[in-house]
Design an enzyme around this catalytic site. Structure first.
Site, PDB file in Angstrom:
ATOM      1  N   LYS A 195      68.799   7.789 132.431  1.00 10.55           N
ATOM      2  CA  LYS A 195      69.731   8.184 131.386  1.00 10.55           C
ATOM      3  C   LYS A 195      70.981   8.354 131.808  1.00 10.55           C
ATOM      4  O   LYS A 195      71.291   9.558 132.274  1.00 10.55           O
ATOM      5  CB  LYS A 195      69.199   8.928 130.444  1.00 10.55           C
ATOM      6  CG  LYS A 195      69.939   8.929 128.869  1.00 10.55           C
ATOM      7  CD  LYS A 195      69.742  10.277 128.150  1.00 10.55           C
ATOM      8  CE  LYS A 195      70.901  11.236 128.532  1.00 10.55           C
ATOM      9  NZ  LYS A 195      72.232  10.962 128.283  1.00 10.55           N
ATOM     10  N   GLU A 251      72.938  25.462 132.019  1.00 16.16           N
ATOM     11  CA  GLU A 251      72.488  25.639 130.412  1.00 16.16           C
ATOM     12  C   GLU A 251      71.563  24.566 130.371  1.00 16.16           C
ATOM     13  O   GLU A 251      70.277  24.878 129.911  1.00 16.16           O
ATOM     14  CB  GLU A 251      73.499  25.699 129.527  1.00 16.16           C
ATOM     15  CG  GLU A 251      74.363  26.971 129.394  1.00 16.16           C
ATOM     16  CD  GLU A 251      75.362  27.018 130.694  1.00 16.16           C
ATOM     17  OE1 GLU A 251      76.254  27.944 130.998  1.00 16.16           O
ATOM     18  OE2 GLU A 251      75.761  25.743 131.318  1.00 16.16           O
ATOM     19  N   GLU A 270      70.517  19.697 140.001  1.00 13.45           N
ATOM     20  CA  GLU A 270      71.609  19.981 140.925  1.00 13.45           C
ATOM     21  C   GLU A 270      72.787  20.158 139.706  1.00 13.45           C
ATOM     22  O   GLU A 270      73.243  19.543 138.803  1.00 13.45           O
ATOM     23  CB  GLU A 270      72.282  18.693 141.393  1.00 13.45           C
ATOM     24  CG  GLU A 270      73.391  18.973 142.705  1.00 13.45           C
ATOM     25  CD  GLU A 270      74.725  18.998 141.847  1.00 13.45           C
ATOM     26  OE1 GLU A 270      75.285  19.907 141.484  1.00 13.45           O
ATOM     27  OE2 GLU A 270      75.378  17.602 141.779  1.00 13.45           O
ATOM     28  N   CYS A 304      81.063  19.633 140.801  1.00 14.91           N
ATOM     29  CA  CYS A 304      80.292  20.856 140.599  1.00 14.91           C
ATOM     30  C   CYS A 304      80.653  21.713 141.533  1.00 14.91           C
ATOM     31  O   CYS A 304      80.425  22.992 141.570  1.00 14.91           O
ATOM     32  CB  CYS A 304      78.729  20.165 140.607  1.00 14.91           C
ATOM     33  SG  CYS A 304      78.629  19.117 142.084  1.00 14.91           S
ATOM     34  N   GLU A 401      81.540  28.744 135.318  1.00 15.21           N
ATOM     35  CA  GLU A 401      82.125  27.327 135.610  1.00 15.21           C
ATOM     36  C   GLU A 401      82.971  26.816 134.601  1.00 15.21           C
ATOM     37  O   GLU A 401      82.739  26.544 133.571  1.00 15.21           O
ATOM     38  CB  GLU A 401      81.124  26.536 135.960  1.00 15.21           C
ATOM     39  CG  GLU A 401      81.307  25.192 136.421  1.00 15.21           C
ATOM     40  CD  GLU A 401      80.216  24.214 136.840  1.00 15.21           C
ATOM     41  OE1 GLU A 401      80.418  23.418 137.758  1.00 15.21           O
ATOM     42  OE2 GLU A 401      79.330  24.072 136.000  1.00 15.21           O
TER      43      GLU A 401
END
Length: 498
Positions: A195, A251, A270, A304, A401
């Protein structure tokens, strides 16, 4: 934002693909979503709708998982030799290489990143990941075990594919992330329900066309476009899925862990990062300036392990910040199809609002804006490369972040490695860290002290052979490298009395 710059001509094949039908790939066929619902994918450079995409829901997940299960247990995939799998994966790499320019344009239109970045980073890396894992197909071996207990018996281990894998990928590097999950799963002998992120589904769908074209058996790769709260949640909770691999926010990672816990699915995550960039006084400052700027402004900071926290010794701090702020002003921001663009838009209005909110929060808590700090224009989702000074560890911009081109800069007084490491480690994340120093002893000592899955020194980069993942709330497990393919296997011990 750059203006009056020539735009790259979009190839006819790209236009035809985008204007075509975008359905779900299930069991070797393109089909409409069972609900017949669709959603829009947009061009972040101007907000326009690129295409309508089929929106999968739970019923479609049922079909895709059943197809993947048949292919894994009963179909030709289950009987295919590792060498035959390797040839198919290598053929997919060749097919992707032959269509690289087409994929680069699709990625730029859907994600917003500069076309040159897609050409020289995303496509070559994706192709090499496929070839790297094609080589692993024939090397996933067990081993004989020397036993301690008395008796005449023989023991060995075997590595077997874990089964049906649910792969959920992010929007910041859509093709790279899809390939980084598909390649090791296929090399291990698994089947996949993929997905892609709803913001950027197009390169995954085009990859699905290549997968069919080169002859992968039906059901081995299934691609479901849709939303995380519907299609993604159904994949994660499905009893027919043996493993979940997810790249995205911390989250959402928590939600996936809870959903997978019911039947103890194997999980690789990750997640987020807040990478510290630590500059020592002996560093090559010109290289450190360029490296720090590119670490946070490349891909509009939507990486990231972007270097979002800068720690520099007081002796070089002012020179470093002046240089990074200058580079922030020099970065050409614009449509990714413009030849001179170095930074494209962020992916969506939602992301633009999030980044703008963090900058406003930093200002309200006392940070000074040394460069950038605002939106560019009213069309598209453009934000200025931003440098904040006067930041403190307790500020939201330093703790959380942002996932945007915002650098928080801080200085330190003395080169006390333990103290520097404590400050760099004072975060819930542990994905990456960057060091700039000419002293090998300092580099090795700091690499050991930092709680991060990847430590890059003086510009070291990413490679398919290097495991990638994080400590703490940056995730579970590793992708890429040997560890990345072994994560799609189960280890079986066999003990035999002779």
């Amino acid at each position: 934002m750059s203006v009056n710059v020539s735009m790259a001509a979009i190839p006819a094949a790209v236009t035809d693909f985008i204007h075509g039908s975008h359905q779900l790939l299930i069991d070797g066929r393109w089909i409409a979503a069972s609900s017949e619902k669709t959603f829009s994918t947009r061009n972040p450079a101007n907000g326009s709708i690129l295409a309508q995409i089929a929106s999968a829901e739970a019923a479609d997940v049922d079909l895709a998982v059943a197809a993947a299960r048949r292919a894994f247990e009963d179909g030709p995939w289950s009987r295919m030799t590792p060498a035959a799998r390797a040839k198919l994966i290598w053929r997919l790499a060749d097919a992707l290489e032959a269509k690289a320019e087409e994929f680069a344009f699709i990625e730029t239109l859907d994600n917003g990143k500069p076309l040159n970045d897609a050409r020289i980073i995303d496509l070559p890396h994706s192709i090499e990941v496929l070839r790297y894992y094609a080589g692993w197909c024939t090397k996933l071996n067990g081993e004989s075990v020397s036993l301690s207990n008395p008796g005449t018996w023989h023991a060995y281990t075997m590595r077997e594919p874990v089964g049906v894998v649910g792969s959920i990928t992010p929007w910041n590097a859509p093709l790279m992330m899809a390939v980084s999950k598909l390649a090791p799963a296929l090399a291990a002998g698994c089947t996949v329900v993929l997905k892609p992120a709803e913001q950027t589904p197009l390169t995954a769908l085009r990859l699905g066309q290549l997968i069919l074209d080169i002859g992968f058996p039906d059901g081995v790769v299934n691609i479901l476009t849709g939303f995380g709260e519907t299609a993604g949640a159904a994949i994660t909770a499905h009893p027919g899925v043996d493993k979940i691999t997810f790249t995205g926010s911390t989250e959402v990672g928590r939600i996936i862990v809870k959903a997978a816990a019911g039947d103890f699915k194997r999980v690789t995550l990750e997640l987020g990062g807040k990478t510290p960039v630590i500059v020592f006084p002996d560093a090559d400052i010109d290289r450190a300036i360029e490296g720090a700027a590119r670490s946070i402004f490349s891909n509009a900071g939507q990486i990231c392990n972007a270097g979002s926290r800068l720690y520099a010794h007081r002796d070089v701090f002012d020179q470093l910040i002046e240089g990074v702020a200058r580079r922030a002003g020099e970065f050409r921001v614009g449509n990714g199809l413009e030849a001179s663009t170095q930074m494209g838009p962020v992916v969506s209005q939602e992301q633009l609002d999030r980044i703008s909110g963090f900058i406003a929060s930093g200002r309200s808590q006392g940070a000074q804006v040394r460069a950038g700090g605002g939106r560019i224009g009213s069309e598209g989702f453009f934000v200025q490369p931003t440098v904040l000074t006067g930041t403190r560890p307790d500020m939201d911009v330093v703790r959380q972040e942002i996932f945007g081109p915002v650098l928080c800069a801080m200085s330190y007084e003395e080169a006390d490695l333990d103290r520097i490491a404590r400050e760099a480690n004072a975060t819930s994340y542990g994905l990456g860290a960057v060091l700039w120093t000419k002293d090998l002893a300092t580099a090795h000592k700091m690499a050991k002290k930092l709680k991060a899955g990847t430590v890059r020194v003086n510009g070291g980069g990413l490679d398919p052979a290097l495991p990638f993942g994080g400590f703490k709330q940056s995730g579970w497990g590793r992708e890429l490298g040997r560890e990345g393919v072994e994560a799609y296997t189960e280890l079986k011990s066999v003990a035999m009395a002779l």
